[in-house]
Enzyme design. Structure first.
Site, PDB file in Angstrom:
ATOM      1  N   SER A   1      42.431  45.612  48.289  1.00 26.99           N
ATOM      2  CA  SER A   1      42.135  46.367  47.067  1.00 26.99           C
ATOM      3  C   SER A   1      43.218  47.358  46.680  1.00 26.99           C
ATOM      4  O   SER A   1      43.192  47.899  45.576  1.00 26.99           O
ATOM      5  CB  SER A   1      40.815  47.110  47.238  1.00 26.99           C
TER       6      SER A   1
ATOM      7  N   CYS B   1      35.520  47.769  42.418  1.00 26.37           N
ATOM      8  CA  CYS B   1      34.681  46.641  42.039  1.00 26.37           C
ATOM      9  C   CYS B   1      35.492  45.360  41.940  1.00 26.37           C
ATOM     10  O   CYS B   1      36.430  45.244  41.155  1.00 26.37           O
ATOM     11  CB  CYS B   1      34.010  46.914  40.702  1.00 26.37           C
TER      12      CYS B   1
END
Lengths: 613, 376
Positions: free
Chosen positions: A325, A383
């Site tokens: 991420s 997300c």
């Protein structure tokens, strides 16, 4: 006697005297022969022998220069030279090597293994190059040898400065170490300048700045005896010491990074974004750099080399990890720049994403979903679904080209040798490397830094610095300046690259950076504990990279997985967010989650760096 | 002895020569020997790394050897002749003992440990062989008959062979030549001499066969020293450099780099002549060689003045053997002859040969100073 003929004394004396005269003449002739022979040698061939005699006694000896010292930014010595006595042998001057070694063995209680190691070394070395029999002699050992010195022609106690790393393992990968010049080194070095030098930089800064650090050899003309021992000095050209090297690195940051990584394998890289200076660069596990200087035993070396944790491997510059991420802010920026999204674009996260016309569910790390998500929330809560959607819209080529600007998949040009390249996948790469077509699903997992993506910790830190500097790309550098021996002024080591990235809208930087500040300072940010006790804003991003592929509808359960298969924990950050002075990238192998394992390390680093403010 | 003291107290009747001859010493020979020994000490100081202890030990040996000379010169030549067989027999027994019990030094058995000191029986044979051959041949009219010549040759060959087995080829050849010199001086016909020389040349391959490996190596190296410059050719190469670089006048005492920097091996023993040549040049070695010639010349004169064939043969052989020593050593050091390990007489460091050599000169002096008493 009277039974035989009477002796005629007169006749006998004449007979003997004749022979005596003959002998005298013969001796006179011999004398002439010898004198002629001597005259030939001493008069006719005088010049020939005279020059041979001069050649016999005058020898040129190399005086190795002192290797330049290496300091951190506070002036703490990272590499120095300490005087030691070693027992050295020059094979061509030792009449009987086996015998001498046997006698040495009994003198110093050396083992058979050591002796056979030495013999092997002697056979490999050239006859005139010195072989170190024993390192770091104690005073007592020096005395013992001195008393017995006459028994060992061609072997002598040599006082030498040898490299010493007072910080032991702390800089073992970055500063690196020196080691014996081997055959491979000999091909690349200027043999004349390395006459008398035993060691050469093998890794890290020691290798990269070898020419600066080494210095220039000196010479002395000496009179030697037949055993090669110096009788007196006739002439001397002093060697020029190598340059001193001043690094950007900060020993205190280095210590914090090493301490906080603890027993984890991994790497921490801290940069000064405005200069590109490397403040800390730690790879764990590490090793004592000093063990390579005095010649590591093959057993000890095998232990390091074959350790499953690979301590010799410089993870910070060469380790390849999926960025996870931590790649998301860069992908978000690509989306903004390419006009695919804007600051306010909204999406909904039900916990999964499917490509049109496909059944396969690409899952978000939060299985029940984030609900409605904008860019800020997507970054701060990491997300996955938002980025699946975004990367699908961007397509792999646009994403790849944009990430290129931040150096993903390229060497950073840091001044550390053998840096890893990383991998930023593209349609073209896959065709060339694997001869396969690109699948749309691969774009999705690339968008969350998984799949084919590979970065090195230094690459990750560098990309973060470019982001922090709002597009100013400065290649990272460990060495700041050098100083000629005997001079007081420093010479800055110039940067290779410093350029601004072409950007459409400068506000896009702030949008992304704001979302990264939210990661640390937001109520639900994945690294909210990093902000504790800080008076300024920190921008950061956590990452948790999968090592182990999880099948559809299966849960990741840390307790049932062996540690080797735990996720890698990553964290990138810079501070202060509006005017960055400090950038840090943390990779903890099998650390579990970025927010729990990697972010606290970065937090400690930031606190250390801003300690005095 | 008492007359010496009275002579000394009466200056009118005293003369140095006379006083010495009362001691059975020959003034001229003594002068030559002293000059040579003094020069030898000076050279040894330079060759032996200026080691005073070494010099001192050599001086002690010289003194001991000189006592031996003094004792022997007072022995009447007739007594020597009488003891010739006993000495020879003792020497042979000791040589066999050396082969059986001897101490090894540098791969050769030459020494016999007698507890207090070590003794080389071959040194005794250096004098015993010419003494016996001279005694034996002078018993009958000269030149000797063929059968007596044959017995004489056996007397020479047996100890030479034993010594060559030790192995010490240099000494064996020297002993053989001292005996052969007696045979030559005894007046055997030239036809026999030429025949003998031819036969020895033919025997060379046999000699090659009985030689030890290191001896063969020396001969091979002698023939081509450059072939093995760091091994066995090293001695000759370094020695030639030392001699050649000395030039006409030399580099000066203690200034020879080959010698002082230890490039020259065995420079205080077998190769001391190269030190002389390096430090004193052609002039210096010429003078030393001349000194040897003068000493040997005095010996030959003594031989010619001797009053019995036995004394002439013995004195002639001793004087000539002394020169053979010199020429073999100088020939070896200058590269004319193979390296056989023969020291430069009276100059090289070492004890036993010093004693033997001065004992030989003691015999010469005895022969010369006992002359009148032999006259009727």
């Amino acid at each position: 006697m009277s039974r035989f003929a009477l002796k005629d004394h007169f006749r006998e004396s004449r007979l003997i005297n004749d022979r005596l005269i003959f002998s005298a003449i013969f001796v006179g002739l011999l004398f002439i022969v010898v004198m002629v022979r001597l005259a030939v040698l001493q008069i006719l061939e005088y010049e020939h022998f005279d020059s041979l005699s001069n050649k016999n006694r005058v020898d040129i000896e190399a005086l190795p220069p002192q290797r330049g010292l290496i300091y951190d930014r506070n002036g703490v010595v990272l590499a120095e030279n300490i005087p030691t006595f070693s027992l050295e042998l020059i094979p061509e001057n030792v009449p009987n090597i086996d015998k001498s070694l046997q006698e040495l063995a009994s003198l110093f209680a050396m083992t058979d293994a050591e002796i056979s190691d030495l013999k092997q070394q002697i056979n490999q070395e050239r006859r005139f190059r010195q072989v170190v029999v024993r390192q770091r002699l104690t005073e007592q050992e020096v005395a013992i040898f001195s008393v017995n010195r006459h028994r060992f022609p061609g072997i002598d106690v040599i006082g030498r400065l040898i490299r010493h790393y007072p910080q032991g393992a702390l800089f073992s990968h970055t500063v690196g170490y020196v080691g014996r010049i081997n055959e491979r080194d000999q091909k690349t070095i200027d043999e004349k300048n390395y006459k008398g030098t035993l060691h050469i930089g093998k890794t890290g800064i020691e290798k990269r700045y070898e020419t600066l650090l080494h210095g220039t050899v000196g010479y002395q003309q000496v009179e030697t005896n037949v055993q090669g021992r110096v009788v007196r000095e006739l002439h001397r050209t002093v060697p020029v010491s190598g340059d001193e090297l001043f690094l950007h690195m900060d020993i205190n940051l280095q210590r914090v990074a090493a301490k906080e990584l603890g027993t984890f394998n991994g790497a921490v890289v801290a940069l000064e974004p405005k200069t590109g200076g490397v403040l800390a660069m730690v790879s764990k596990p590490d090793f004592d750099a000093n063990s390579f200087v005095s010649g590591i035993s093959s057993k000890e070396y095998a232990l390091l080399r074959d350790s499953p944790n690979r301590p010799l491997y410089d993870r910070a510059a060469r380790g390849h990890y999926p960025p996870g991420s931590t790649l998301k802010p860069f992908v978000a920026l690509a989306g903004l720049e390419q006009g695919v999204i804007n600051e306010h674009s909204q999406s909904t996260c039900p916990g999964w994403f499917t490509l049109p016309g496909q059944e396969h569910r690409y899952r978000c790390w939060k299985s029940h979903g984030h609900g409605p998500v904008d860019l800020k929330k997507a970054v701060s809560q990491s997300c996955d679904v938002y980025f699946y959607e975004l990367s699908h819209a961007l397509g792999i080529d646009r994403m790849h080209n944009f990430l290129d600007l931040f150096g993903f998949g390229h060497r950073t040009d840091i001044d550390i040798p053998s840096e890893g390249m990383g991998l930023s996948p593209s349609r073209e790469w896959k065709r060339n490397a694997r001869n396969q077509a690109w699948y749309p699903g691969e774009t999705l997992i690339s968008g969350i830094g998984q799949g084919f993506n590979q970065t090195t910790p230094i690459q990750l830190a560098h990309a973060t610095a470019v982001l922090a500097m709002r597009g100013l790309n400065i290649s990272p550098q460990v060495a700041r300046a050098s100083r000629r021996s005997g001079q007081s002024e420093l010479q800055l080591i110039t940067k290779k690259k410093a350029e601004a990235l072409p950007m459409v809208n400068r506000m896009h930087w702030e949008t992304v950076i704001d979302s990264m500040v939210e990661v640390v300072h937001g109520e639900r940010g994945t690294a909210r504990h990093v902000s504790e006790g800080l008076s300024f804003k920190v921008a950061g991003k956590t990452g948790t990279a999968q090592v182990f592929g999880i099948k559809q509808d299966e849960e990741y359960d840390a307790d049932t997985l062996s540690k080797k298969l735990h996720d890698h924990a990553l964290f990138i950050a810079f501070a202060p967010a509006d005017d960055p002075e400090f950038v840090v990238a943390v990779v903890v192998e099998n650390g579990g989650s970025g927010s729990k394992t990697a972010a606290p390390i970065a937090h400690k680093m930031i606190k250390q760096y801003f300690k005095n403010r | 002895m008492s007359s010496l003291i009275t002579d000394y107290q009466n200056p009118q009747r005293w003369s140095m020569t006379k006083a010495l001859s009362k001691l059975h010493l020959d003034a001229l020979l003594l002068l030559g020997l002293f000059t040579l020994l003094s020069a030898g000490l000076m050279i040894l100081f330079s060759a032996g790394d200026q080691d005073i202890d070494l010099l001192f030990r050599q001086l002690i040996r010289m003194s001991a050897a000189f006592v031996v000379l003094l004792v022997i010169s007072n022995v009447h030549p007739d007594r020597m002749r009488d003891s010739a067989y006993w000495l020879y027999a003792t020497g042979l027994i000791l040589l066999v003992a050396v082969l059986v019990f001897g101490h090894e030094g540098k791969g050769a058995q030459r020494w016999l440990d007698l507890g207090l000191f070590r003794f080389q029986p071959s040194e005794l044979m250096k004098l015993a062989v010419p003494l016996l051959v001279a005694t034996y041949l002078a018993e009958r009219p000269l030149p000797p008959t063929l059968s007596r010549l044959f017995v004489g040759l056996v007397m020479i060959i047996v100890p030479s062979f034993l010594i060559a087995r030790q192995p010490d080829l240099g000494t064996a050849l020297l002993i053989a030549s001292s005996g052969l010199l007696v045979v030559f001086l005894s007046g055997i016909s030239w036809r026999l001499i030429i025949g003998f020389l031819t036969a020895s040349t033919a025997a060379l391959p046999v000699l090659w066969y009985v030689m030890h490996d290191y001896q063969r190596q020396r001969v091979l190296t002698f023939l081509n020293p450059e072939k093995d410059p760091l091994g066995s050719g090293y001695h000759i190469i370094q020695s030639k450099i030392a001699i050649g670089s000395g030039g006409l006048f030399g580099r000066g005492w203690l200034e020879g780099t080959q010698s002082q920097l230890a490039f020259l091996p065995e420079r205080s023993t077998d190769f001391i002549f190269a030190v002389i040549a390096e430090e004193f040049g052609l002039l210096g070695v010429g003078l030393i060689l001349l000194l040897y010639l003068l000493i040997a010349g005095r010996g030959l004169y003594i031989a010619s003045q001797a009053q019995s064939s036995f004394a002439r043969l013995l004195a002639g052989s001793i004087s000539m053997t002394f020169l053979v020593y010199v020429f073999v050593n100088v020939g070896m050091v200058t590269g004319l002859l193979p390296v056989v390990g023969v020291p430069l007489p009276l100059v090289s460091y070492g004890g036993t040969s010093m004693v033997t050599l001065l004992a030989g000169f003691g015999i010469l002096m005895s022969i010369h100073t006992h002359r009148r008493m032999m006259s009727p």
